[in-house]
Design a protein around this motif. Structure first.
Motif, PDB file in Angstrom:
ATOM      1  N   PHE A  31      27.204 -48.678 -12.017  1.00 13.54           N
ATOM      2  CA  PHE A  31      25.889 -48.475 -11.427  1.00 13.54           C
ATOM      3  C   PHE A  31      25.577 -49.558 -10.406  1.00 13.54           C
ATOM      4  CE2 PHE A  31      21.320 -49.065 -11.194  1.00 13.54           C
ATOM      5  CZ  PHE A  31      20.847 -47.779 -11.044  1.00 13.54           C
ATOM      6  N   ARG A  32      25.879 -50.810 -10.760  1.00  6.22           N
ATOM      7  CA  ARG A  32      25.600 -51.925  -9.844  1.00  6.22           C
ATOM      8  C   ARG A  32      26.392 -51.791  -8.539  1.00  6.22           C
ATOM      9  NH1 ARG A  32      27.670 -56.214  -7.886  1.00  6.22           N
ATOM     10  NH2 ARG A  32      29.642 -55.798  -8.947  1.00  6.22           N
ATOM     11  N   SER A  33      27.683 -51.501  -8.656  1.00  4.95           N
ATOM     12  CA  SER A  33      28.525 -51.413  -7.468  1.00  4.95           C
ATOM     13  C   SER A  33      28.126 -50.234  -6.587  1.00  4.95           C
ATOM     14  CB  SER A  33      29.995 -51.307  -7.872  1.00  4.95           C
ATOM     15  OG  SER A  33      30.233 -50.138  -8.635  1.00  4.95           O
ATOM     16  N   GLU A  36      24.811 -51.036  -4.737  1.00 11.41           N
ATOM     17  CA  GLU A  36      24.978 -51.974  -3.632  1.00 11.41           C
ATOM     18  C   GLU A  36      25.723 -51.346  -2.458  1.00 11.41           C
ATOM     19  OE1 GLU A  36      26.904 -55.386  -5.202  1.00 11.41           O
ATOM     20  OE2 GLU A  36      25.128 -56.146  -6.241  1.00 11.41           O
ATOM     21  N   ARG A  37      26.630 -50.439  -2.743  1.00 15.85           N
ATOM     22  CA  ARG A  37      27.483 -49.868  -1.699  1.00 15.85           C
ATOM     23  C   ARG A  37      26.803 -48.733  -0.941  1.00 15.85           C
ATOM     24  NH1 ARG A  37      31.321 -48.964  -4.760  1.00 15.85           N
ATOM     25  NH2 ARG A  37      31.122 -46.717  -5.105  1.00 15.85           N
ATOM     26  N   TRP A  41      20.276 -43.149   2.716  1.00 14.85           N
ATOM     27  CA  TRP A  41      20.490 -41.726   2.946  1.00 14.85           C
ATOM     28  C   TRP A  41      21.404 -41.128   1.877  1.00 14.85           C
ATOM     29  CZ3 TRP A  41      24.580 -38.423   4.060  1.00 14.85           C
ATOM     30  CH2 TRP A  41      24.213 -37.139   4.481  1.00 14.85           C
ATOM     31  N   LYS A  42      22.507 -41.814   1.542  1.00 11.67           N
ATOM     32  CA  LYS A  42      23.437 -41.301   0.531  1.00 11.67           C
ATOM     33  C   LYS A  42      22.771 -41.237  -0.839  1.00 11.67           C
ATOM     34  CE  LYS A  42      27.908 -42.413   2.598  1.00 11.67           C
ATOM     35  NZ  LYS A  42      29.196 -43.132   2.413  1.00 11.67           N
ATOM     36  N   ARG A  98      18.198 -54.302   5.168  1.00 12.03           N
ATOM     37  CA  ARG A  98      18.516 -54.840   3.840  1.00 12.03           C
ATOM     38  C   ARG A  98      17.476 -54.374   2.834  1.00 12.03           C
ATOM     39  NH1 ARG A  98      17.340 -59.521   0.903  1.00 12.03           N
ATOM     40  NH2 ARG A  98      15.953 -60.199   2.599  1.00 12.03           N
ATOM     41  N   ILE A  99      17.958 -53.883   1.684  1.00 14.95           N
ATOM     42  CA  ILE A  99      17.056 -53.387   0.642  1.00 14.95           C
ATOM     43  C   ILE A  99      16.550 -54.555  -0.193  1.00 14.95           C
ATOM     44  CG2 ILE A  99      16.827 -51.889  -1.366  1.00 14.95           C
ATOM     45  CD1 ILE A  99      19.011 -50.138  -0.258  1.00 14.95           C
ATOM     46  N   CYS A 100      15.231 -54.674  -0.309  1.00  8.90           N
ATOM     47  CA  CYS A 100      14.613 -55.733  -1.113  1.00  8.90           C
ATOM     48  C   CYS A 100      13.952 -55.092  -2.334  1.00  8.90           C
ATOM     49  CB  CYS A 100      13.583 -56.492  -0.284  1.00  8.90           C
ATOM     50  SG  CYS A 100      14.239 -57.269   1.204  1.00  8.90           S
ATOM     51  N   TYR A 101      14.461 -55.395  -3.514  1.00 13.33           N
ATOM     52  CA  TYR A 101      13.961 -54.803  -4.752  1.00 13.33           C
ATOM     53  C   TYR A 101      12.845 -55.647  -5.346  1.00 13.33           C
ATOM     54  CZ  TYR A 101      18.012 -51.706  -4.726  1.00 13.33           C
ATOM     55  OH  TYR A 101      18.943 -50.767  -4.376  1.00 13.33           O
ATOM     56  N   LEU A 102      11.857 -54.992  -5.926  1.00 17.66           N
ATOM     57  CA  LEU A 102      10.822 -55.693  -6.679  1.00 17.66           C
ATOM     58  C   LEU A 102      11.370 -56.062  -8.049  1.00 17.66           C
ATOM     59  CD1 LEU A 102       7.599 -53.635  -5.824  1.00 17.66           C
ATOM     60  CD2 LEU A 102       8.640 -55.546  -4.595  1.00 17.66           C
ATOM     61  N   ASN A 103      10.849 -57.146  -8.601  1.00 12.42           N
ATOM     62  CA  ASN A 103      11.423 -57.718  -9.819  1.00 12.42           C
ATOM     63  C   ASN A 103      10.806 -57.133 -11.090  1.00 12.42           C
ATOM     64  OD1 ASN A 103      13.132 -59.391 -11.272  1.00 12.42           O
ATOM     65  ND2 ASN A 103      11.596 -61.023 -11.400  1.00 12.42           N
TER      66      ASN A 103
END
Length: 344
Positions: A31-33, A36-37, A41-42, A98-103
């Protein structure tokens, strides 16, 4: 070479635990990889992401959970994999795409084609989300089921000299299940194999397994066993692998005059059983308006406490904390009293 004692219950459970640990680590890393990849859109095409979304109504639902309504404004025709109970995280696009995620993460309470309702962890997280100009939401790695399975396996393995240890050894073949000596009950509306299965279930002290191909009447057999068991027991807990299966069983029991309390997300329950859910029965109780006012008072006091802490320090909010604690205690006691009261 496999050890001969691998067939002991504890060895079997430890093997299952080790395999589950490997599966968990693999799924989490995958899931992590992938997250990030993949680009936005995908992710949208795979149905695991909505971007952008607009935040609509925010409110406390019937379970006193803070929720927010989200609606996707693009790719509305794309199918998605969002489901009730699954965790989600929020993000926005930063510099350089760049995607910035909330914590923090939330939990889906309800979802349809282009709208979802998400349970938020607290009011601060909701404020943080509402401050984003173009927020997005995507599925988050769900550790809940793994944590539950790990905890359950550990509890079963640690059990000694109690009912859980006895059931463990029985289910894994170390001990033979016991049966009561009962006179067989006739069920003319069932076929011979169904009738035999019901009688075996009624006679079982520990466990009874009804096995058969699809369409052979296992659920009909189960309904009959539940109905007959309620002649000697006050309650029966019924679990199934799907909402549809639970609804079907509940509907058949309701048709036979059985008082049913359906536990689960009301949005996943069919219309006939909806009035038997915990939420609907709770809302129909004459004391519900009073309880709702207490909830509003608690939230108002919590807001006052936060303001006083910011301006005057923590000593000024002792009285508020005591009041909130008392109200929460009263609310919990009221709910327990309602749920435990005898049926009329």
């Amino acid at each position: 070479m496999v050890s001969k004692d691998i067939n002991t219950p504890l060895k079997q459970l430890q093997l299952q635990y080790d395999l589950l640990q490997k599966e968990y680590e693999y799924e989490k890393e995958l899931f992590r990889s992938q997250t990030e990849r993949l680009g936005i859109w995908k992710k949208q095409q795979q149905g695991i992401c909505w971007y952008p979304v607009t935040a609509g109504r925010t409110y406390y639902n019937s379970l006193d959970q803070l929720v927010v309504e989200l609606e996707r404004t693009e790719e509305r025709d794309t199918e998605h994999a969002f489901e009730h109970g699954r965790p989600v995280c929020f993000f926005e696009m930063g510099e350089g795409e760049r995607i910035c995620y909330l914590n923090f993460s939330g939990t889906i309470s309800y979802v349809e084609e282009s709208r979802m309702v998400v349970v938020m962890p607290n009011s601060e997280s909701l404020t943080e989300l509402l401050q984003l100009k173009r927020p997005g939401v995507q599925l988050f790695f769900d550790e809940t089921s793994y944590k539950t399975m790990f905890a359950t396996l550990q509890s079963v393995m640690r059990a000694k000299g109690n009912r859980l240890a006895y059931l463990r050894d029985t289910l894994l073949g170390k001990s033979k299940p016991e049966e009561r000596q009962l006179f067989p009950v006739r069920f003319p509306w069932l076929n011979p194999s169904q009738e035999s299965a019901v009688n075996r279930a009624l006679a079982a002290k520990d466990v009874s397994v009804v096995h058969g191909p699809p369409g052979t009447g296992k659920t009909t057999t189960l309904v009959e066993a539940i109905y007959k068991t309620l002649h000697r027991e006050n309650q029966v807990l019924v679990c199934a692998q799907s909402n549809m299966a639970v609804d079907w069983i509940s509907e058949k029991l309701v048709d036979r005059g059985i008082q049913v309390l359906r536990i689960g997300n009301p949005t996943r329950v069919n219309d006939k059983i909806l009035s038997f859910t915990y939420e609907r029965r709770f809302e129909a109780h004459p004391d519900y308006p009073e309880l709702w006012n207490i909830r509003k008072t608690i939230r108002s006091l919590q807001g006052s406490m936060r303001k006083k802490i910011m301006t005057n320090g923590k000593r000024c909010v002792t009285g508020c904390r005591v009041c909130v604690s008392g109200l929460r205690s009263w609310k919990s006691k009221s709910i327990r009293t309602y749920l435990m009261r005898p049926e009329s």
